[in-house]
Design an enzyme around this catalytic site. Structure first.
Site, PDB file in Angstrom:
ATOM      1  N   GLY B  44       0.789  -0.704  -0.538  1.00 14.81           N
ATOM      2  CA  GLY B  44      -0.031  -0.378  -0.210  1.00 14.81           C
ATOM      3  C   GLY B  44       0.682   1.226  -0.605  1.00 14.81           C
ATOM      4  O   GLY B  44       1.671   1.904   0.582  1.00 14.81           O
ATOM      5  N   GLY B  46      -0.363   4.249   0.251  1.00 12.13           N
ATOM      6  CA  GLY B  46      -1.361   5.134   0.443  1.00 12.13           C
ATOM      7  C   GLY B  46      -0.856   6.571   1.701  1.00 12.13           C
ATOM      8  O   GLY B  46       0.574   6.105   1.924  1.00 12.13           O
ATOM      9  N   ARG B 334     -19.946  12.470  12.876  1.00 14.54           N
ATOM     10  CA  ARG B 334     -21.031  12.197  11.428  1.00 14.54           C
ATOM     11  C   ARG B 334     -22.168  11.152  12.159  1.00 14.54           C
ATOM     12  O   ARG B 334     -22.765  11.064  11.532  1.00 14.54           O
ATOM     13  CB  ARG B 334     -19.526  11.382  10.655  1.00 14.54           C
ATOM     14  CG  ARG B 334     -19.139  12.560  10.287  1.00 14.54           C
ATOM     15  CD  ARG B 334     -17.883  11.685   9.736  1.00 14.54           C
ATOM     16  NE  ARG B 334     -16.963  13.182   8.907  1.00 14.54           N
ATOM     17  CZ  ARG B 334     -15.772  12.808   8.975  1.00 14.54           C
ATOM     18  NH1 ARG B 334     -15.425  11.439   8.211  1.00 14.54           N
ATOM     19  NH2 ARG B 334     -15.177  13.837   7.915  1.00 14.54           N
TER      20      ARG B 334
HETATM   21  C1  LIG Z   1     -14.088  11.000   0.064  1.00 17.46           C
HETATM   22  C2  LIG Z   1     -13.069  11.026   1.230  1.00 17.46           C
HETATM   23  C3  LIG Z   1     -13.089  12.020   1.502  1.00 17.46           C
HETATM   24  C4  LIG Z   1     -11.815  12.093   2.760  1.00 17.46           C
HETATM   25  N1  LIG Z   1     -11.593  13.586   3.698  1.00 17.46           N
HETATM   26  C5  LIG Z   1     -10.365  12.907   4.791  1.00 17.46           C
HETATM   27  C6  LIG Z   1     -10.623  14.198   5.323  1.00 17.46           C
HETATM   28  O1  LIG Z   1     -10.815  15.076   4.943  1.00 17.46           O
HETATM   29  N2  LIG Z   1      -9.658  13.989   6.766  1.00 17.46           N
HETATM   30  C7  LIG Z   1      -9.242  13.008   7.284  1.00 17.46           C
HETATM   31  O2  LIG Z   1      -8.558  12.664   7.809  1.00 17.46           O
HETATM   32  N3  LIG Z   1     -10.070  11.726   6.468  1.00 17.46           N
HETATM   33  C8  LIG Z   1     -10.441  11.596   5.359  1.00 17.46           C
HETATM   34  N4  LIG Z   1     -10.907  10.472   4.924  1.00 17.46           N
HETATM   35  C9  LIG Z   1     -10.239   9.110   5.304  1.00 17.46           C
HETATM   36  C10 LIG Z   1      -9.135   9.300   4.521  1.00 17.46           C
HETATM   37  O3  LIG Z   1      -8.818   9.369   3.321  1.00 17.46           O
HETATM   38  C11 LIG Z   1      -8.913   7.688   4.161  1.00 17.46           C
HETATM   39  O4  LIG Z   1      -8.709   7.348   5.174  1.00 17.46           O
HETATM   40  C12 LIG Z   1      -6.929   7.520   4.420  1.00 17.46           C
HETATM   41  O5  LIG Z   1      -6.600   8.096   3.564  1.00 17.46           O
HETATM   42  C13 LIG Z   1      -6.839   5.427   4.369  1.00 17.46           C
HETATM   43  O6  LIG Z   1      -5.173   6.143   4.435  1.00 17.46           O
HETATM   44  P1  LIG Z   1      -4.627   5.021   4.126  1.00 17.46           P
HETATM   45  O7  LIG Z   1      -3.504   5.177   4.048  1.00 17.46           O
HETATM   46  O8  LIG Z   1      -4.542   4.079   4.974  1.00 17.46           O
HETATM   47  O9  LIG Z   1      -5.319   3.932   2.999  1.00 17.46           O
HETATM   48  P2  LIG Z   1      -5.271   4.022   1.033  1.00 17.46           P
HETATM   49  O10 LIG Z   1      -5.363   5.118   0.797  1.00 17.46           O
HETATM   50  O11 LIG Z   1      -6.797   3.955   1.150  1.00 17.46           O
HETATM   51  O12 LIG Z   1      -4.108   3.878   0.492  1.00 17.46           O
HETATM   52  C14 LIG Z   1      -4.406   1.665   0.074  1.00 17.46           C
HETATM   53  C15 LIG Z   1      -3.109   1.949  -0.695  1.00 17.46           C
HETATM   54  O13 LIG Z   1      -3.294  -0.173  -0.406  1.00 17.46           O
HETATM   55  C16 LIG Z   1      -2.853  -0.787  -1.791  1.00 17.46           C
HETATM   56  N5  LIG Z   1      -3.789  -1.412  -1.684  1.00 17.46           N
HETATM   57  C17 LIG Z   1      -4.679  -2.009  -1.257  1.00 17.46           C
HETATM   58  N6  LIG Z   1      -4.898  -3.536  -1.446  1.00 17.46           N
HETATM   59  C18 LIG Z   1      -3.931  -3.598  -2.302  1.00 17.46           C
HETATM   60  C19 LIG Z   1      -3.539  -5.076  -2.002  1.00 17.46           C
HETATM   61  N7  LIG Z   1      -4.399  -6.292  -2.060  1.00 17.46           N
HETATM   62  N8  LIG Z   1      -2.194  -5.341  -2.569  1.00 17.46           N
HETATM   63  C20 LIG Z   1      -1.650  -4.262  -3.561  1.00 17.46           C
HETATM   64  N9  LIG Z   1      -1.657  -2.936  -2.647  1.00 17.46           N
HETATM   65  C21 LIG Z   1      -2.790  -2.906  -1.609  1.00 17.46           C
HETATM   66  C22 LIG Z   1      -3.385   0.307  -2.701  1.00 17.46           C
HETATM   67  O14 LIG Z   1      -2.858   0.600  -3.708  1.00 17.46           O
HETATM   68  C23 LIG Z   1      -3.082   1.789  -1.955  1.00 17.46           C
HETATM   69  O15 LIG Z   1      -1.929   2.452  -2.439  1.00 17.46           O
HETATM   70  C24 LIG Z   1     -11.925  11.046   2.800  1.00 17.46           C
HETATM   71  C25 LIG Z   1     -12.053   9.555   2.781  1.00 17.46           C
HETATM   72  C26 LIG Z   1     -13.009   9.400   1.720  1.00 17.46           C
HETATM   73  C27 LIG Z   1     -13.169   8.154   1.124  1.00 17.46           C
END
Ligand SMILES: Cc1cc2nc3c(=O)[nH]c(=O)nc-3n(C[C@H](O)[C@H](O)[C@H](O)COP(=O)(O)OP(=O)(O)OC[C@H]3O[C@@H](n4cnc5c(N)ncnc54)[C@H](O)[C@@H]3O)c2cc1C
Ligand code: FES
Lengths: 267, 641
Positions: B44, B46, B334
């Site tokens: 991942g 993100g 929320r």
């Molecule tokens: C529209 C929207 C607006 C938001 N606004 C806010 C905000 O203003 N403030 C706030 O705090 N939060 C906000 N959130 C929540 C926040 O954006 C997310 O919770 C956060 O960005 C998640 O980050 P992460 O790194 O955990 O995962 P993600 O950003 O979802 O990244 C997941 C990563 O894992 C990879 N991946 C997934 N499965 C696999 C697999 N099986 N094999 C290989 N790679 C994989 C993907 O390719 C990606 O790179 C928002 C969410 C949404 C939907």
């Protein structure tokens, strides 16, 4: 999850580029689609087509997409000759079918450029952009070594202009729109974003030289001031950034001996 | 329901405010020269994955990072709009680490671990420092200082933002740090890869099996530690604000190999999303919570009022949030705002063509501040709304309805972010740790970056220096076995030649989950959902049709694999919801509400995290409980009145 009563369904004829892989030739294939709702997004219209193809046991059309809200830069498509289609400052995923009339004929092709080889159908490989960023599109600051956030003041105007440039989604429409397949808008947006902020200052010269060098090596063409890129950009990134890139490049090139340009070490 | 030694949260003792510092001191260290001997696999890219991968690489570990998209910059985090919280107290309005901690514990309805949440609040300020230094163009005041705004569930302004694109700018910051390491040849970035299995050797995570999405090849990645940073599972509802590729596959596959899944029923429904417009709908679009700073939520007082909003006079409008919750008004958390919208629509006061919407009205703000001020604050959101609906929100109030947005549940992790599989760490939305039963706005970005920039660089040593790790190669039989599992699943999917598309089954699953496991849940509905899920799963494995080849780019095949996992996971989600006989945060059981319709917690019986252990296909998962102790904040009934 209820359905709104939808007004007037439409019929469209699609001419879609199909290509099995980079090594095989591609061609346009016509598809008829009725029952298109004006409330559908363009990609939802393609979803409907793909569902029909699956039902017939035919292979669906491959296209890149993810956020479907105009921010991830995944979606591409050249629609009737324009990257991201006819609407100004709108990505393909944000384009809606109400823009079209009943009976419309629409051609859909991949982004085409030497630096973006086709992977399959409408999907291209934009990895060259990542490599340009790896060459210098960053500030070298290891985690934990940052000064307190308000220790460095940034004039609001500079922050706003940096944000204007930083809004680039890296979709590659600028490259697809350019007759030379140049990546100047993309590269200049990143160079500008960091050049406008004090945090980007120390690496300013090294950054621009190294990014431009990599841009050339990746097979992007040269800018001959067509400015199709600015017109095609779904985020309205200004071509003024290209002028800034040119200035930054000249400034750095005059100061820096050719030998020590690459991105160097991290210490 | 047993006490379980695997569920040791490893929370340090002593005064809450000193725990993280002490823990860091007590953790073993890996000496800089030794770090390059260890290979860390980050799944991942993100906010959580990119920040972790970059930071660990900077420290000297060998790092490989995988992601599904064609570039790490496109991870779902890019879509976050509103902002990121930090206890900087720049506005001098009474904020502090303790207040951010307190708000988060309370906002989570007393279902999160105090120690973790306090650490999060503590780290929050360093995140802003780091991002600013990377060149993240946060909004600023004329004097050049950083600007703040307020978000739901807080009475202070502690949210930092970059227009309506905060997630984009934070992710591009982390991505640039990641790509810098790639440029320095210290980190290998592998895009268009999907992780399909975790590989365990002697009970310890030693790598993964991934599929190259362009060539269809299976890859074995051996490592000394594996970090899952794979985001949330909101797409189990089909329609959500999540990007289309968001999935449960990585965490579910890890669960099947021994990682406990915690609180899967804690899902967040965001109150302000653009309503569904038709059966073609493929995803829902969020309108940032920040809009509730200036927009007023209302419905017509009279049921079935079909007049245009502009012709409904002031005294015939019900600004129900301001009426019911005078002290927080439109900025209630929320879960509260979502349930109130549902309640209004269920009572027949919904608006718009579907009647499943409420108004979010900027008329008063525009009159007060002028259109220009509103445009400067929210211009891109207004534009997005107009593109999708064809209506101009400067003139007509927005129509909004709640939609699935975020998942608080995830793989269970201890204080070190390690799952019940040793060597498998889980960061960001993929874990369950910090938000309890409800996440406050602008706290997910904070948590993802806290985990990646600051927590894991310290806690990974507990594994790397704390256990003896024999060298591992990908020719170990455990890799062959896991690869075989992944391969045969894909072959089975392609082999069926039935009549249903994966998308149609996914839609059906989503509808069931939304109707019976969404904003309001009850025992009968959940039981019927469980039956529907099982039926859909059989339908999937008997009647699926996926055209195309396994050895080339095949997005339909990728999606089918993810739907297969959602179909298993959905059952756990519904079971968890059925088992939690209380209402808390985003989990609202209709049987458990106060006389005025507010959520009723049951602290005597449910003050715990539910951690589920996989038992094999067709066998019910076993529930383990991690008791939650509240030593500092006494659980109270949340009131935003
Ligand atoms: C529209 C929207 C607006 C938001 N606004 C806010 C905000 O203003 N403030 C706030 O705090 N939060 C906000 N959130 C929540 C926040 O954006 C997310 O919770 C956060 O960005 C998640 O980050 P992460 O790194 O955990 O995962 P993600 O950003 O979802 O990244 C997941 C990563 O894992 C990879 N991946 C997934 N499965 C696999 C697999 N099986 N094999 C290989 N790679 C994989 C993907 O390719 C990606 O790179 C928002 C969410 C949404 C939907
Ligand atoms: S799908 Fe993300 S920008 Fe279009």
């Amino acid at each position: 999850m209820s359905t709104s009563p939808t007004t007037g369904r439409m019929h469209v004829t699609l001419e879609i580029w199909r290509q099995k892989s980079a090594s095989e030739p591609g061609r346009f294939v016509p598809y008829e689609l009725d029952d298109v709702s004006p409330d559908m997004s363009f990609l939802e219209m393609l979803d409907v087509l793909n569902e029909r193809l699956v039902a017939k046991g035919e292979e669906p059309i491959a296209f890149d997409h993810d956020c479907r809200e105009g921010i991830c830069g995944s979606c591409s498509l050249v629609i009737d000759g324009s990257p991201h289609g006819p609407e100004r400052e709108t990505t393909t995923c944000q384009l809606h079918m109400r823009r079209y009339r009943d009976g419309a004929r629409i051609t859909i092709e991949p982004f085409r450029a030497r630096a973006f080889p086709v992977v399959k159908d409408l999907v291209v490989d934009r990895g060259a952009f990542d490599r340009v960023i790896a060459a210098g599109g960053f500030v070298s600051v290891n985690t934990g070594s940052a000064p307190a956030a308000n220790a460095v003041l940034v004039p609001k105007d500079a922050a706003d202009r940096a944000m204007d440039a930083a809004a680039c989604i890296g979709c590659g429409a600028c490259v697809a729109a350019c007759p030379n397949g140049a990546a100047m808008l993309f590269v200049s947006a990143k160079v500008s974003h960091l050049a406008l902020l004090p945090q980007g200052g120390p690496e300013r010269d090294r950054r621009v030289l190294s990014m431009v060098e990599t841009m050339d090596a990746e097979g992007f063409g040269h800018c001959t001031n067509h400015f199709e890129c600015g017109a095609a950009c779904p985020k309205g990134i200004s071509v003024e950034n290209i002028a800034r890139l040119n200035r930054e490049f000249l400034r750095a090139a005059l100061k820096t001996p050719v030998v020590s340009r690459s991105s160097g070490s991290d210490d | 329901m047993t006490a379980n030694t695997k569920l040791d949260p490893k929370v340090p003792s002593g005064p809450l405010a000193d725990r993280w510092t002490r823990h860091k001191f007590e953790l073993k260290l890996v000496n800089p020269a030794n770090r390059r001997k260890f290979h860390v696999l980050v799944v991942g890219s993100g906010l959580a994955g990119a920040s972790a991968a970059a930071s660990l690489s900077e420290m000297g570990y060998r790092v490989t990072c995988l992601c599904i998209q064609d570039s790490p910059r496109r991870a779902h985090s890019i879509a976050a709009q509103g902002g990121i919280n930090a206890a900087k107290n720049y506005p001098n309005d009474g904020d502090s680490v303790f207040r951010l901690f307190y708000d988060t514990i309370k906002g989570g309805d007393f279902r999160a671990r105090e120690s973790n949440v306090h650490r999060l609040a503590e780290i929050s300020t360093a995140i802003i420092d780091q991002c600013v230094a990377q060149g993240v163009p946060f909004a600023r005041e004329y004097g050049g200082l950083l600007a703040n705004r307020s978000f739901g569930g807080a009475q202070v302004s502690r949210t930092f933002y970059a227009r309506g694109q905060t997630g984009q700018q934070l992710l591009l910051g982390a991505y640039s740090a990641l790509m810098r390491q790639v440029g320095l040849k210290k980190l290998t970035m592998l895009p268009r890869r999907e992780m399909l299995e975790v590989v365990l050797v002697d009970g310890v995570a030693r790598g993964v099996i991934a599929r190259n999405l362009v060539t269809g090849e299976y890859e074995r990645h051996a490592a000394d530690a594996v970090l899952l940073c794979t985001g949330g599972y909101g797409n189990v509802f089909y329609l959500s604000t999540n990007a289309k590729a968001c999935n449960v596959t990585a965490t579910w596959r890890a669960h099947r190999r021994g990682a406990y899944f915690a609180n899967p029923c804690f899902t967040q429904i965001h109150p302000t999303c653009i309503p569904v417009s038709g059966s073609h709908q493929s995803k829902l679009t969020l309108m940032s919570e920040s809009l509730r700073n200036d927009g007023r939520v209302w419905v017509p007082k009279q049921t079935g009022d079909a007049r245009a909003p502009g012709s409904i006079p002031e005294d015939e409008r019900d600004y129900y949030l301001e009426r019911k919750y005078p002290s927080f008004g439109n900025l209630v958390p929320r879960d509260v705002a979502s349930r109130s919208a549902k309640e209004q629509c269920d009572q027949g006061r919904g608006v718009g063509p579907s009647k499943m919407a409420v108004y979010l009205d900027f008329r008063d703000a525009i009159t007060r501040d002028g259109e220009d001020v509103i445009r400067a604050k929210y211009g891109n959101l207004f534009q997005m709304y107009e593109r999708i609906t064809g209506e101009n929100p400067y003139q007509v109030p927005m129509r909004m309805y709640p939609a699935v947005h975020y998942t608080m549940g995830g793989l269970w992790v201890d204080y070190n972010l390690e799952s019940t599989i040793p060597g498998l760490f889980v960061l960001g939305e993929a874990n369950f740790s910090d938000h309890g039963a409800n996440r406050l706005g602008a706290s997910a970005l904070m948590q993802g970056l806290a985990d990646g920039y600051f927590v894991i660089p310290a806690t990974i040593a507990s594994h790397i220096a704390g256990r003896k790790l024999a060298p591992i190669k990908s020719d170990h039989p455990a890799f062959a076995e896991a690869e075989n599992d992944a391969r045969s699943r894909i072959q089975r999917i392609l082999g069926m030649k039935g009549t249903r598309s994966a998308d149609s089954i996914h839609r059906e699953l989503g509808l069931t989950m939304w109707n019976q496991c969404g904003m309001a849940r009850n025992a009968a509905g959940l039981k019927s959902a469980l039956q529907t899920i099982r039926n859909l799963r059989s339908e999937f494995w008997e009647n699926l049709r996926v055209p195309g080849e396994p050895n080339e780019l095949n997005p339909t095949l990728e999606h089918a694999g993810r739907v297969a996992d959602f179909l298993e996971f959905a059952e756990l989600l519904a079971t968890d919801a059925l088992t939690r006989e209380e209402s808390c945060g985003g989990h609202f059981r209709e049987e458990h509400q106060t006389p005025d319709g507010e959520a009723q917690r049951d602290d005597a019986n449910y003050c715990h995290a539910s951690a589920w252990e996989y038992q094999g296909e067709g066998r019910p998962a076993v529930l383990h409980k991690e008791p939650l102790a509240f030593e500092v904040v006494k659980p109270s009934t949340r009131s935003y009145k």
